[in-house]
Design a protein around this motif. Structure first.
Motif, mmCIF file in Angstrom:
data_model
loop_
_atom_site.group_PDB
_atom_site.id
_atom_site.type_symbol
_atom_site.label_atom_id
_atom_site.label_comp_id
_atom_site.label_asym_id
_atom_site.label_seq_id
_atom_site.Cartn_x
_atom_site.Cartn_y
_atom_site.Cartn_z
ATOM 1 N N TYR A 149 10.065 6.198 -3.649
ATOM 2 C CA TYR A 149 8.629 5.989 -3.409
ATOM 3 C C TYR A 149 8.467 5.820 -1.892
ATOM 4 O O TYR A 149 8.660 4.714 -1.362
ATOM 5 C CB TYR A 149 8.134 4.759 -4.179
ATOM 6 N N SER A 166 4.185 4.644 4.370
ATOM 7 C CA SER A 166 4.158 3.902 5.633
ATOM 8 C C SER A 166 4.111 2.399 5.352
ATOM 9 O O SER A 166 4.625 1.600 6.129
ATOM 10 C CB SER A 166 2.921 4.292 6.452
ATOM 11 N N GLY A 205 1.303 8.142 -5.118
ATOM 12 C CA GLY A 205 0.139 7.594 -5.818
ATOM 13 C C GLY A 205 -1.089 8.439 -5.510
ATOM 14 O O GLY A 205 -1.222 8.944 -4.401
ATOM 15 N N TYR A 210 -7.948 -0.430 -7.590
ATOM 16 C CA TYR A 210 -7.409 -0.228 -6.238
ATOM 17 C C TYR A 210 -7.708 1.153 -5.664
ATOM 18 O O TYR A 210 -7.131 1.535 -4.656
ATOM 19 C CB TYR A 210 -5.890 -0.470 -6.241
HETATM 20 P P1 ADP Z 1 1.621 7.594 3.579
HETATM 21 O O1 ADP Z 1 1.398 7.427 5.048
HETATM 22 O O2 ADP Z 1 2.926 8.235 3.208
HETATM 23 O O3 ADP Z 1 0.460 8.133 2.770
HETATM 24 P P2 ADP Z 1 0.940 5.023 2.471
HETATM 25 O O4 ADP Z 1 1.664 3.751 2.697
HETATM 26 O O5 ADP Z 1 -0.460 5.121 2.934
HETATM 27 O O6 ADP Z 1 1.878 6.097 3.118
HETATM 28 O O7 ADP Z 1 0.979 5.385 0.930
HETATM 29 C C1 ADP Z 1 2.181 5.546 0.238
HETATM 30 C C2 ADP Z 1 1.881 6.104 -1.139
HETATM 31 O O8 ADP Z 1 1.106 5.159 -1.877
HETATM 32 C C3 ADP Z 1 1.062 7.385 -1.142
HETATM 33 O O9 ADP Z 1 1.490 8.189 -2.216
HETATM 34 C C4 ADP Z 1 -0.343 6.911 -1.387
HETATM 35 O O10 ADP Z 1 -1.136 7.899 -1.989
HETATM 36 C C5 ADP Z 1 -0.074 5.769 -2.338
HETATM 37 N N1 ADP Z 1 -1.154 4.779 -2.315
HETATM 38 C C6 ADP Z 1 -1.723 4.222 -1.224
HETATM 39 N N2 ADP Z 1 -2.698 3.353 -1.592
HETATM 40 C C7 ADP Z 1 -2.733 3.380 -2.950
HETATM 41 C C8 ADP Z 1 -3.552 2.735 -3.939
HETATM 42 N N3 ADP Z 1 -4.540 1.908 -3.597
HETATM 43 N N4 ADP Z 1 -3.299 3.000 -5.237
HETATM 44 C C9 ADP Z 1 -2.321 3.867 -5.572
HETATM 45 N N5 ADP Z 1 -1.538 4.531 -4.703
HETATM 46 C C10 ADP Z 1 -1.739 4.291 -3.401
#
Ligand code: ADP
Length: 169
Positions: free
Chosen positions: A6, A9, A88, A123
């Protein structure tokens, strides 16, 4: 052993991320929550701080490991012999963006499937960037992030604005 990565960032970890980790830890033998080390992206929290947030909040899940990596995700997934990459999905916009990346990753490392997991409706609007913006402008993000992250945001805010007093709102 079915290992799923998984990647993200996690700047910072939110309850949206936690929901995906909780759900997928029931589907795979091991989840590796992997913090992406991206030198070209300015992060609020250091890599070590982001790893610590994940470690602290996943310690109740025995099959979740926390790591970080740099370079191509598929190279990391190959090293881990992962059979899945978890992402996600909140909105159709997320899907459009993710679909192409999933296809490229499949070309580069066919042994892993990208598995999309739907965000919990609570969320859908939660992102690390919204959380940072609200928290740094004195808004409450309680309920959107784990309690330890809420505290880390307050400390980071105080470190960034040492002059600001709590009543200067
Ligand atoms: P990235 O910069 O790789 O998108 P993030 O930390 O923003 O990293 O997100 C990591 C993963 O978690 C991604 O697949 C993102 O779509 C998912 N994600 C982020 N916020 C949520 C949320 N509120 N609910 C479900 N999945 C999420």
């Amino acid at each position: 052993m079915k290992v799923a990565i998984y990647p993200g960032s996690f700047d910072p970890l939110t309850n949206g991320h936690m929901d995906i980790i909780n759900k997928t830890s029931k589907l795979f033998d091991q989840i590796v929550a992997a913090v992406v080390h991206n030198v070209s992206k300015q992060a609020l929290f250091t890599l070590a701080e982001r790893e610590e947030m994940l470690r602290e909040n996943t310690k109740h899940l025995s099959n979740v490991r926390v790591e970080s990596f740099s370079g191509l995700l598929v190279d990391y997934a190959r090293r881990k012999q992962a059979c899945a990459i978890i992402r996600g999905l909140r909105t159709v916009a997320d899907f459009e963006y993710e679909m192409y990346i999933a296809m490229v990753n499949k070309d580069l490392y066919p042994e892993a499937e990208t598995v999309f997991v739907l965000a919990d409706s609570k969320y859908i609007y939660v992102s690390s960037s919204i959380v940072k913006e609200v928290a740094l402008l004195n808004g409450s993000v309680k309920g959107l992030v784990p309690e330890s992250v809420n505290k880390a945001l307050a400390l980071k805010k105080a470190a960034l604005n040492p002059e600001e007093k709590p009543d200067e709102r």
